[in-house]
Design a protein around this motif. Structure first.
Motif, PDB file in Angstrom:
ATOM      1  N   PHE A  23      13.172   9.115 -39.695  1.00 22.40           N
ATOM      2  CA  PHE A  23      13.219   7.881 -40.472  1.00 22.40           C
ATOM      3  C   PHE A  23      13.371   6.668 -39.555  1.00 22.40           C
ATOM      4  O   PHE A  23      12.675   5.657 -39.727  1.00 22.40           O
ATOM      5  CB  PHE A  23      14.364   7.932 -41.487  1.00 22.40           C
ATOM      6  N   ARG A  24      14.266   6.763 -38.575  1.00 21.87           N
ATOM      7  CA  ARG A  24      14.457   5.648 -37.643  1.00 21.87           C
ATOM      8  C   ARG A  24      13.195   5.382 -36.823  1.00 21.87           C
ATOM      9  O   ARG A  24      12.846   4.226 -36.564  1.00 21.87           O
ATOM     10  CB  ARG A  24      15.628   5.931 -36.709  1.00 21.87           C
ATOM     11  N   ALA A  25      12.516   6.436 -36.414  1.00 21.59           N
ATOM     12  CA  ALA A  25      11.264   6.262 -35.659  1.00 21.59           C
ATOM     13  C   ALA A  25      10.209   5.589 -36.520  1.00 21.59           C
ATOM     14  O   ALA A  25       9.452   4.739 -36.037  1.00 21.59           O
ATOM     15  CB  ALA A  25      10.769   7.612 -35.158  1.00 21.59           C
ATOM     16  N   TRP A  26      10.144   5.941 -37.786  1.00 23.78           N
ATOM     17  CA  TRP A  26       9.186   5.321 -38.705  1.00 23.78           C
ATOM     18  C   TRP A  26       9.475   3.829 -38.860  1.00 23.78           C
ATOM     19  O   TRP A  26       8.566   3.002 -38.818  1.00 23.78           O
ATOM     20  CB  TRP A  26       9.240   6.037 -40.051  1.00 23.78           C
ATOM     21  N   VAL A  27      10.748   3.474 -39.017  1.00 22.56           N
ATOM     22  CA  VAL A  27      11.129   2.061 -39.152  1.00 22.56           C
ATOM     23  C   VAL A  27      10.798   1.295 -37.869  1.00 22.56           C
ATOM     24  O   VAL A  27      10.252   0.191 -37.915  1.00 22.56           O
ATOM     25  CB  VAL A  27      12.629   1.934 -39.508  1.00 22.56           C
ATOM     26  N   GLU A  28      11.105   1.874 -36.714  1.00 20.53           N
ATOM     27  CA  GLU A  28      10.798   1.223 -35.448  1.00 20.53           C
ATOM     28  C   GLU A  28       9.291   1.041 -35.268  1.00 20.53           C
ATOM     29  O   GLU A  28       8.840   0.023 -34.756  1.00 20.53           O
ATOM     30  CB  GLU A  28      11.366   2.031 -34.280  1.00 20.53           C
ATOM     31  N   HIS A  29       8.524   2.019 -35.693  1.00 24.66           N
ATOM     32  CA  HIS A  29       7.069   1.918 -35.584  1.00 24.66           C
ATOM     33  C   HIS A  29       6.543   0.774 -36.451  1.00 24.66           C
ATOM     34  O   HIS A  29       5.668   0.014 -36.022  1.00 24.66           O
ATOM     35  CB  HIS A  29       6.426   3.244 -35.996  1.00 24.66           C
ATOM     36  N   LYS A  30       7.073   0.640 -37.664  1.00 22.52           N
ATOM     37  CA  LYS A  30       6.658  -0.471 -38.524  1.00 22.52           C
ATOM     38  C   LYS A  30       7.011  -1.809 -37.892  1.00 22.52           C
ATOM     39  O   LYS A  30       6.216  -2.747 -37.914  1.00 22.52           O
ATOM     40  CB  LYS A  30       7.318  -0.345 -39.899  1.00 22.52           C
ATOM     41  N   ASN A  31       8.213  -1.916 -37.329  1.00 20.27           N
ATOM     42  CA  ASN A  31       8.622  -3.166 -36.680  1.00 20.27           C
ATOM     43  C   ASN A  31       7.754  -3.466 -35.472  1.00 20.27           C
ATOM     44  O   ASN A  31       7.402  -4.620 -35.223  1.00 20.27           O
ATOM     45  CB  ASN A  31      10.089  -3.100 -36.270  1.00 20.27           C
ATOM     46  N   TYR A  32       7.409  -2.450 -34.707  1.00 23.57           N
ATOM     47  CA  TYR A  32       6.565  -2.627 -33.536  1.00 23.57           C
ATOM     48  C   TYR A  32       5.190  -3.150 -33.949  1.00 23.57           C
ATOM     49  O   TYR A  32       4.657  -4.078 -33.334  1.00 23.57           O
ATOM     50  CB  TYR A  32       6.432  -1.303 -32.782  1.00 23.57           C
ATOM     51  N   LYS A  33       4.611  -2.555 -35.010  1.00 21.74           N
ATOM     52  CA  LYS A  33       3.302  -3.018 -35.475  1.00 21.74           C
ATOM     53  C   LYS A  33       3.370  -4.464 -35.947  1.00 21.74           C
ATOM     54  O   LYS A  33       2.459  -5.254 -35.681  1.00 21.74           O
ATOM     55  CB  LYS A  33       2.794  -2.107 -36.592  1.00 21.74           C
ATOM     56  N   LEU A  34       4.439  -4.825 -36.626  1.00 19.73           N
ATOM     57  CA  LEU A  34       4.597  -6.195 -37.106  1.00 19.73           C
ATOM     58  C   LEU A  34       4.719  -7.170 -35.934  1.00 19.73           C
ATOM     59  O   LEU A  34       4.065  -8.223 -35.927  1.00 19.73           O
ATOM     60  CB  LEU A  34       5.836  -6.296 -38.000  1.00 19.73           C
ATOM     61  N   MET A  35       5.509  -6.827 -34.925  1.00 20.01           N
ATOM     62  CA  MET A  35       5.649  -7.698 -33.762  1.00 20.01           C
ATOM     63  C   MET A  35       4.335  -7.798 -32.996  1.00 20.01           C
ATOM     64  O   MET A  35       3.991  -8.860 -32.478  1.00 20.01           O
ATOM     65  CB  MET A  35       6.753  -7.181 -32.837  1.00 20.01           C
ATOM     66  N   TRP A  36       3.589  -6.707 -32.919  1.00 21.68           N
ATOM     67  CA  TRP A  36       2.315  -6.720 -32.209  1.00 21.68           C
ATOM     68  C   TRP A  36       1.326  -7.650 -32.905  1.00 21.68           C
ATOM     69  O   TRP A  36       0.606  -8.412 -32.254  1.00 21.68           O
ATOM     70  CB  TRP A  36       1.752  -5.308 -32.118  1.00 21.68           C
ATOM     71  N   ARG A  37       1.273  -7.599 -34.249  1.00 20.10           N
ATOM     72  CA  ARG A  37       0.382  -8.499 -34.992  1.00 20.10           C
ATOM     73  C   ARG A  37       0.766  -9.954 -34.772  1.00 20.10           C
ATOM     74  O   ARG A  37      -0.099 -10.825 -34.620  1.00 20.10           O
ATOM     75  CB  ARG A  37       0.424  -8.170 -36.485  1.00 20.10           C
ATOM     76  N   GLU A  38       2.065 -10.241 -34.757  1.00 18.98           N
ATOM     77  CA  GLU A  38       2.515 -11.615 -34.542  1.00 18.98           C
ATOM     78  C   GLU A  38       2.151 -12.083 -33.128  1.00 18.98           C
ATOM     79  O   GLU A  38       1.734 -13.226 -32.932  1.00 18.98           O
ATOM     80  CB  GLU A  38       4.027 -11.710 -34.743  1.00 18.98           C
ATOM     81  N   LEU A  39       2.281 -11.207 -32.157  1.00 19.83           N
ATOM     82  CA  LEU A  39       1.912 -11.552 -30.782  1.00 19.83           C
ATOM     83  C   LEU A  39       0.416 -11.828 -30.673  1.00 19.83           C
ATOM     84  O   LEU A  39      -0.002 -12.792 -30.020  1.00 19.83           O
ATOM     85  CB  LEU A  39       2.306 -10.422 -29.832  1.00 19.83           C
ATOM     86  N   GLU A  40      -0.403 -11.023 -31.338  1.00 22.28           N
ATOM     87  CA  GLU A  40      -1.845 -11.263 -31.331  1.00 22.28           C
ATOM     88  C   GLU A  40      -2.179 -12.589 -31.997  1.00 22.28           C
ATOM     89  O   GLU A  40      -3.059 -13.316 -31.534  1.00 22.28           O
ATOM     90  CB  GLU A  40      -2.574 -10.127 -32.041  1.00 22.28           C
ATOM     91  N   TRP A  41      -1.495 -12.923 -33.101  1.00 20.21           N
ATOM     92  CA  TRP A  41      -1.741 -14.195 -33.784  1.00 20.21           C
ATOM     93  C   TRP A  41      -1.374 -15.362 -32.875  1.00 20.21           C
ATOM     94  O   TRP A  41      -2.084 -16.353 -32.809  1.00 20.21           O
ATOM     95  CB  TRP A  41      -0.969 -14.262 -35.091  1.00 20.21           C
ATOM     96  N   ARG A  42      -0.279 -15.253 -32.136  1.00 20.35           N
ATOM     97  CA  ARG A  42       0.109 -16.329 -31.211  1.00 20.35           C
ATOM     98  C   ARG A  42      -0.929 -16.501 -30.112  1.00 20.35           C
ATOM     99  O   ARG A  42      -1.266 -17.623 -29.744  1.00 20.35           O
ATOM    100  CB  ARG A  42       1.472 -16.035 -30.598  1.00 20.35           C
ATOM    101  N   ARG A  43      -1.440 -15.388 -29.592  1.00 22.65           N
ATOM    102  CA  ARG A  43      -2.481 -15.480 -28.564  1.00 22.65           C
ATOM    103  C   ARG A  43      -3.732 -16.144 -29.125  1.00 22.65           C
ATOM    104  O   ARG A  43      -4.366 -16.959 -28.451  1.00 22.65           O
ATOM    105  CB  ARG A  43      -2.838 -14.087 -28.044  1.00 22.65           C
ATOM    106  N   THR A  44      -4.095 -15.791 -30.340  1.00 23.84           N
ATOM    107  CA  THR A  44      -5.259 -16.396 -30.985  1.00 23.84           C
ATOM    108  C   THR A  44      -5.055 -17.895 -31.157  1.00 23.84           C
ATOM    109  O   THR A  44      -5.974 -18.684 -30.890  1.00 23.84           O
ATOM    110  CB  THR A  44      -5.514 -15.730 -32.349  1.00 23.84           C
ATOM    111  N   CYS A  45      -3.872 -18.289 -31.588  1.00 22.60           N
ATOM    112  CA  CYS A  45      -3.585 -19.716 -31.764  1.00 22.60           C
ATOM    113  C   CYS A  45      -3.632 -20.460 -30.436  1.00 22.60           C
ATOM    114  O   CYS A  45      -4.158 -21.577 -30.360  1.00 22.60           O
ATOM    115  CB  CYS A  45      -2.224 -19.904 -32.417  1.00 22.60           C
ATOM    116  N   GLU A  46      -3.084 -19.854 -29.381  1.00 21.61           N
ATOM    117  CA  GLU A  46      -3.131 -20.503 -28.074  1.00 21.61           C
ATOM    118  C   GLU A  46      -4.568 -20.659 -27.582  1.00 21.61           C
ATOM    119  O   GLU A  46      -4.948 -21.716 -27.072  1.00 21.61           O
ATOM    120  CB  GLU A  46      -2.326 -19.694 -27.055  1.00 21.61           C
TER     121      GLU A  46
END
Length: 80
Positions: A23-46
């Motif tokens: 369960f903890r690994a699943w939650v961490e994986h979801k958080n990782y995917k969310l942070m990765w999408r946000e990082l990609e959006w920031r790169r796109t904006c830059e």
């Protein structure tokens, strides 16, 4: 409490710990995917901001280009 009961209790505790870890690994994986999408959006904006700064003269030459430039600058949160 005999030896069989201890083994069963140990098995139940082990399965419960494994379930919690999964369960903890699943939650961490979801958080990782969310942070990765946000990082990609920031790169796109830059990147878009750099392109907008470089092509500002192109926008100003076209009719209504200044409004479009202003809109895109606000969209990508870029400073003029």
């Amino acid at each position: 409490m005999d030896l069989f009961d201890i083994y069963v209790l140990n098995l139940i505790v082990t399965v419960a710990m494994f379930t919690v870890l999964v369960f903890r690994a699943w939650v961490e994986h979801k958080n990782y995917k969310l942070m990765w999408r946000e990082l990609e959006w920031r790169r796109t904006c830059e990147t878009a901001g750099k392109i907008l700064k470089a092509e500002k003269t192109l926008f100003t030459k076209v009719e209504g280009g200044e409004e479009l430039y202003e809109l895109l600058t606000n969209l990508f949160s870029n400073n003029k």
